[in-house]
Each structure stands twice: as structure tokens, then as C-alpha cells.
Design a protein around this motif. Structure first.
Motif: not given
Length: 270
Positions: A78-87, A39-43
Motif C-alpha cells: 500500500k505504501a509503495a502504491l501511494e508513492a506511485l499514485a502521485v507521480r 495498466v498494472a496488475d501487481d506491484l
């Protein structure tokens, strides 16, 4: 019967690369912990967790910015997390929520980020993994105002029986870490003894919250074996039966392939 560690931090346990991850997971597997969610806690850790989930098929990931790190939560983040979230091997959005114990980020920033993460979880159709520290009422209030995602997991559940009942009534899943094995955690243990097994998970939150009998030592995913044993004793059930049921809950909650699936090779980069 193996069990899933539903919340750990492999990078904070000292893992830097695929070899390090394999060492931690081999040690965990030898104790009966066959899969983990890191689990992540930062970018930066979100990027690392998503990558690590592709190094070893025993590893899955959750990505978010921890509430204590939301003071400077930017549109670029937010944009970076959105890209990671769909992996595909990112199986949850977390850990996110509210933390009133530390004062690293103001409540306003935490609330804004929490609401954004709730929306992200709904948009990508993945479970929301909650960090809740001294914020029970506000967590439930915000989830009610925003509309909770289909699946919500309270990581390291810290409430009493009344709060557990309120969460379970809404269909939320409660994940218990090492403190449930501490004899002085009376209210927490009462809650853990009651939670329906279909809404029960086990985690380490490693390298933190090491269970009895190693309380105070650095934790690792193998520590989930001690927590599941402690929970089985507390609930008066067979440990293998409970491990199997908890793993089934983890597979259903996070849509994990079963332990016997041949969907991917073991430790693909080992």
C-alpha cells in the motif's frame, strides 16, 4: 482521426525497456492509436508502468493490485502504491475491483483491497479503473457504501444494457474492448450501441481480447483501431467522428494533454 487505447498492458505485450515501448507505440500510431494507458496488475508492474510512462510521451500509467492478487496485499504494498499514485503521468488507480471468476484470492481480501483502492483514488484525486468479472452487483454496492470517486471507469465493460444504464446514471465511464466486435456478444453490443459517447472509451486490454477479425491472436495497442471501427459500424456513425469523440472523452476522463500539445518531447528516451 487518432484514438486513445484506454487500457493496455505493455509489459505483458513483451515490452521491457524504452526501445520496446517505442516499437509498440510506433506500430499503434501507424494504425491510428496515438496514446495508451498501460495498466498494472501487481506491484512490480505498477513500478514498471509508472516508469514506462516517462519513457515515451504517448504512454500514461495506472497503478493498483489486481483483485486476483490481493490475497497477500500488505501494508508495504500500500505504501509503495501511494508513492506511485502521485507521480504526474500516473493518471488512474487501477485496475482494481472484484473477480468472482477466478479463485486466486478470497472474496474477503478482494473486498478489503477494493475499498482501500477507492479511498486511494479519492485521496489523490485520480480516476478509479474498475475490474469487474461476474461481480456487477457487489461492485455497485461497494462503490455506494464507500462513496465513488469523482471519476469511475469500468474497464472492459462486460454487462448488459440494464447494467450499462445503471452505471451511466451514476456518471461512470464505460470502456469497451475486443469482445464488442464479436457477433455473438449480443447483450454487450446492445449496451455499447446505447452508451452516450461522453461516457464511452475504447481499449485493447492487450495482449488479451483481440478484436475481430483477429480474434484469438495476441493483441497489441494497434488493435484499438479495429474496435473503434467495429463500434462505429455498430452505432451507425462515422469512424473518424467516433474516434475524435472517444479521444475527447479519454482526455477529459484521465486529464490527458491533447494530441496536439507540445508539453513534452516525443519518445523522450528513444
Amino acid at each position: 482521426m487518432p484514438v486513445v487505447d484506454a487500457h493496455t498492458h505493455l509489459d505483458a505485450c513483451g515490452a521491457e525497456n524504452a526501445t520496446d515501448v517505442a516499437v509498440l507505440l510506433d506500430r499503434a500510431e501507424s494504425a491510428g492509436v496515438d496514446r495508451v494507458i498501460t495498466v498494472a496488475d501487481d506491484l512490480a508492474s505498477a513500478h514498471w508502468a509508472a516508469d514506462a510512462s516517462e519513457w515515451d510521451d504517448r504512454v500514461f500509467a495506472a497503478v493498483a493490485v489486481h483483485p486476483t492478487r490481493t490475497k497477500d496485499f500488505s501494508d508495504a504494498d500500500k505504501a509503495a502504491l501511494e508513492a506511485l499514485a502521485v507521480r504526474p503521468r500516473v493518471v488512474a488507480i487501477g485496475e482494481t475491483g472484484l473477480d468472482y471468476y477466478w479463485d486466486h484470492s478470497p472474496p474477503e481480501a478482494q473486498h478489503e483491497a477494493f475499498r482501500w483502492h477507492i479511498d486511494l483514488a479519492k485521496r489523490v484525486g485520480k480516476p478509479l479503473m474498475i475490474h469487474d468479472r461476474e461481480a456487477h452487483a457487489d461492485i455497485l454496492r461497494v462503490l455506494g457504501e464507500e462513496g465513488a470517486p469523482e471519476t469511475v471507469v469500468f474497464h472492459c465493460f462486460s454487462g448488459d444494457l440494464d447494467f450499462a444504464r445503471a452505471c451511466v446514471a451514476q456518471g461512470f465511464v464505460l470502456s469497451f474492448a475486443g469482445p464488442v466486435t464479436f457477433k455473438n456478444s449480443g447483450a454487450l453490443r446492445e449496451a455499447a450501441a446505447w452508451v452516450p459517447v461522453e461516457q464511452l472509451l475504447v481499449e485493447t486490454d492487450a495482449p488479451f481480447l483481440t478484436p475481430h477479425p483477429y480474434r484469438g491472436w495476441k493483441n497489441e495497442p494497434y488493435g484499438a483501431a479495429y474496435t473503434i471501427r467495429g463500434l462505429a459500424e455498430l452505432r451507425g456513425v462515422d469512424v473518424a467522428d467516433l474516434a475524435g469523440a472517444v479521444s475527447a472523452t479519454a482526455e477529459r476522463t484521465f486529464r490527458l494533454p491533447s494530441a496536439t500539445s507540445d508539453l513534452s518531447p516525443r519518445a523522450v528516451l528513444r
